[in-house]
Design a protein around this motif. Structure first.
Motif, PDB file in Angstrom:
ATOM      1  N   SER A 102      40.821 193.438  79.589  1.00  0.00           N
ATOM      2  CA  SER A 102      41.844 193.262  80.614  1.00  0.00           C
ATOM      3  C   SER A 102      42.166 191.789  80.833  1.00  0.00           C
ATOM      4  CB  SER A 102      41.364 193.866  81.940  1.00  0.00           C
ATOM      5  OG  SER A 102      42.300 193.685  82.982  1.00  0.00           O
ATOM      6  N   LYS A 147      33.507 195.085  85.044  1.00  0.00           N
ATOM      7  CA  LYS A 147      33.142 196.503  85.138  1.00  0.00           C
ATOM      8  C   LYS A 147      32.841 197.086  83.759  1.00  0.00           C
ATOM      9  CE  LYS A 147      34.948 200.848  87.073  1.00  0.00           C
ATOM     10  NZ  LYS A 147      36.096 201.471  87.791  1.00  0.00           N
ATOM     11  N   ILE A 200      37.989 193.811  86.169  1.00  0.00           N
ATOM     12  CA  ILE A 200      37.999 194.948  85.241  1.00  0.00           C
ATOM     13  C   ILE A 200      37.084 194.659  84.060  1.00  0.00           C
ATOM     14  CG2 ILE A 200      39.427 196.304  83.656  1.00  0.00           C
ATOM     15  CD1 ILE A 200      41.761 195.860  85.616  1.00  0.00           C
ATOM     16  N   ARG A 224      39.322 202.339  82.990  1.00  0.00           N
ATOM     17  CA  ARG A 224      38.573 201.878  84.173  1.00  0.00           C
ATOM     18  C   ARG A 224      37.252 202.643  84.331  1.00  0.00           C
ATOM     19  NH1 ARG A 224      43.071 199.429  83.996  1.00  0.00           N
ATOM     20  NH2 ARG A 224      44.094 198.538  85.850  1.00  0.00           N
ATOM     21  N   GLY A 278      39.769 199.409  78.596  1.00  0.00           N
ATOM     22  CA  GLY A 278      40.070 198.802  79.887  1.00  0.00           C
ATOM     23  C   GLY A 278      41.053 199.640  80.688  1.00  0.00           C
ATOM     24  N   PRO A 315      45.853 197.824  81.781  1.00  0.00           N
ATOM     25  CA  PRO A 315      44.816 196.797  81.907  1.00  0.00           C
ATOM     26  C   PRO A 315      45.381 195.390  81.871  1.00  0.00           C
ATOM     27  CG  PRO A 315      44.896 197.586  79.650  1.00  0.00           C
ATOM     28  CD  PRO A 315      45.939 198.368  80.413  1.00  0.00           C
TER      29      PRO A 315
END
Length: 630
Positions: A175, A183, A180, A130, A127, A591
């Motif tokens: 996270s 993603k 996040i 990213r 995390g 994160p």
């Protein structure tokens, strides 16, 4: 013609045996041929230690798993795993309808139960990167190592949104921020393959033999329990549950995730394992999930007190709520006896049973298990291969978060000098692969020491890699640099004026689940005292190996020259040295929020009274032309 030959001839003409038929036609045909006993067997997942030939041939068991640390033998090789699982499959295919088993394992940061496999950073570190593409590539690499050993199914990814670092599974969360986590669900497409454009959301997808069945877990709200208590109670209205905790499942469903595991925890006092509203009305009906829902380990047992004391109630309430497959894992005989009674007595309707079995068979057909039930041994050399270790090393580099770098912006402490005269390395975590990898590594809760080994095969011979942080430092510095290591350096050592700087590596013990619940979050093993002792006499970089933020005293931060959060980086310590000595810059961003004191918890970005030590998204760079990110 023998009876076995007659049965084989009969089955060869069945629709469900024909790969050219549609999946739904095959599911419908096979379901129509099954007895009640066979249907309930498919809904049963048992531990490998009780999976006898008799059980597999006669009970039509749907799935086998290994618990954390349950292995064919100590330091079992990938081929040992393949041999074991193929033997289970051979027995299953001797059953009346020749339905293959699906074998599942907790491959949550690489194929982490297998000795010599690549161990990637835990999710909290990922995390920090990213990097959705990186995470997808990690999923694909993990899938190859999993399939090489004959395993079809991993209980990953965990898409929990951790709202309190006191939770013992914080490191399994990408996270505290829902976006996040969303993603990072790209790992599903890495594990299962990328579904084609227009693939219906919620319908399971597995691309081929180099991919595995994935499992989004733990549905839902496991990261939002009161005070971060594992298996606790998430106290929040549905709109918050939906916006914070359910949202990542939408992304998983869009990628064709094949299974969803239910959380041990509760939502507003309702146990998730018996929550029909969430499992059926929301997940299946509203969100359109067409794969199967699986319980956690003895998860239905938690529905009565003492655990499993009223087993029929546990079975009835969970199945009627929408559970499709039950991770029993040991007392399958009682489970099946009670299950048959509940169906035959009318307590559980056959429509619910047929729905569950349809879902299980659908996933098996989608995954190609009827055509390719056995291990693909051409993949064996992929386990722990150099390419995967380089990928893990990249992940480590990108996950490191630089929180302090000197006191003068014009004179950063990092990067370190590779040609320094003498470097002191201290702290037990500097040369301990087990602590570096954390929980869910070889065993359930992990442990210190040489728990696994860094190896890869180039097609001719095996190569043994240095994987601890200490080994990585030694391999990085110049020939004339003297690296000395003392877990707890003496005053005499620190008085040596030839020491250019110290690298002190401290951190947490290994843990998993409730074993990691922690209301104090102090650095264990007197880590704070060690850092301060060294930093008072030598310029010092402190590195924290942990699954979450821990308490950083103001005096500690004031005394040290630089501080790096390295999370639980896994087997490739070289990734840390790559960044410390300037071959790469720091990229990681927090994160999770780094709190000042535990009494602030829970504290999340965007919430009231947000006063962190370091905010979500913070991360410095060594390149002074690059501004700190926040």
């Amino acid at each position: 013609m023998s009876k076995a030959e007659e049965r084989s001839s009969l089955l060869s003409n069945c629709i469900y045996k024909n790969p050219n038929e549609t999946i739904e036609s095959r599911v419908k045909d096979l379901l129509s041929r099954m007895t009640l006993k066979e249907k309930l067997g498919q809904m049963t997942q048992i531990e490998r230690t009780v999976a006898s030939p008799f059980v597999l041939e006669n009970l039509s068991i749907g799935s086998i798993l290994n618990g954390g640390g349950s292995v064919p033998m100590e330091q079992a090789s990938p081929s040992d795993w393949a041999d074991m699982i193929d033997s289970f499959q051979t027995c299953a295919l001797k059953s009346r309808l020749q339905i293959p088993i699906v074998y599942g394992t907790d491959a949550v940061h690489g194929h982490n139960n297998v000795y010599g496999a690549t161990i990637f950073p835990h999710n909290v570190g990922l995390g920090a990167t990213r990097d959705a593409d990186l995470v997808q590539r990690i999923g694909a690499a993990t899938a190859l190592e999993i399939r090489a050993t004959g395993v079809h199914y991993t209980f990953a990814p965990c898409v929990a949104v951790c709202r309190d670092p006191r939770w013992g599974r914080c490191y399994e969360s990408f996270s505290e921020d829902t976006e996040i986590v969303r993603k990072m669900t790209s790992i599903v497409s890495g594990l299962q393959g990328v579904p084609p454009e227009g693939h219906p959301r919620g319908y399971p997808f597995v691309a081929g033999r180099k991919n595995v069945i994935a499992c989004a877990k733990h549905f839902v709200g496991d990261g939002g329990t009161d005070r971060g208590i594992n298996e606790g109670n998430a106290i929040l209205p549905f709109n918050e549950l939906e916006n914070i905790h359910i949202a990542p499942y939408l992304d998983c469903l869009s990628q064709g995730v094949s299974t969803v595991m239910v959380s041990y925890s509760s939502w507003n006092g309702s146990k998730l394992h018996s929550d029909k509203f969430l499992l059926t009305d929301i997940l299946k009906d509203k969100l359109g999930f067409k794969g199967f829902v699986i319980s956690d380990w003895e998860g239905i047992d938690r529905l009565s007190q003492p655990h499993g004391s009223d087993f029929r109630y546990c079975i009835s309430s969970s199945i009627k709520a929408g559970m499709d497959m039950v991770m029993v894992p040991y007392r399958y005989d009682q489970f099946l006896d009670d299950f048959i009674y509940l169906v035959e007595s009318g307590d559980i309707p056959m429509t619910r049973i047929d729905d569950a079995v349809e879902r299980i068979l659908r996933v098996k057909f989608v995954a190609g298990l009827f055509e390719h039930p056995f291990a693909d041994r051409s993949l064996l050399d992929m386990v722990g291969c150099e390419r995967h270790r380089e990928l893990a090393r990249e992940a480590v580099r990108k996950s490191l978060v630089l929180l302090k770098n000197g006191t003068d912006p014009k004179k950063p402490f990092l990067p370190l000098d590779k040609n320094a005269r003498k470097i002191l390395v201290a702290g037990r975590h500097a040369d301990d692969l087990g602590y570096q990898c954390g929980g869910w590594t070889i065993t359930w809760h992990g442990g210190g020491g040489k728990v696994t080994i860094g190896i890869f095969k180039d097609g001719v011979c095996w190569h043994y890699l240095s994987t601890t942080i200490l080994d990585a430092i030694k391999a990085t510095v110049g020939d004339k640099t003297d690296v000395i290591y003392e877990q707890y350096p003496s005053a005499t050592t620190l008085a040596d004026r030839d020491i250019s700087f110290a690298i002190v590596v401290v951190g947490e013990d290994a843990y998993a689940e409730y074993l990691g619940d922690n209301s104090e979050l102090k650095i264990p093993f007197n880590g704070t005292e060690l850092i301060e002792f060294v930093a008072e006499q030598v310029p010092t970089l402190a590195i924290l190996i942990s699954g979450r933020p821990l308490v950083l005293e103001p005096a500690l931060l004031e005394k040290i020259d630089a501080f790096v959060a390295a999370w639980l980086p896994g087997s490739e310590g070289e990734g840390i040295a790559d960044v410390l000595f300037g071959d790469y810059d720091f990229e990681g961003l927090l994160p999770v929020t780094w709190f000042k004191i535990v009494n602030q918890l829970p504290m999340n970005a965007g919430g009231p009274s947000y006063d962190p030590l370091f905010p979500l998204g913070f991360g410095l760079r060594c390149n002074m032309d690059s501004e700190p990110t926040n």
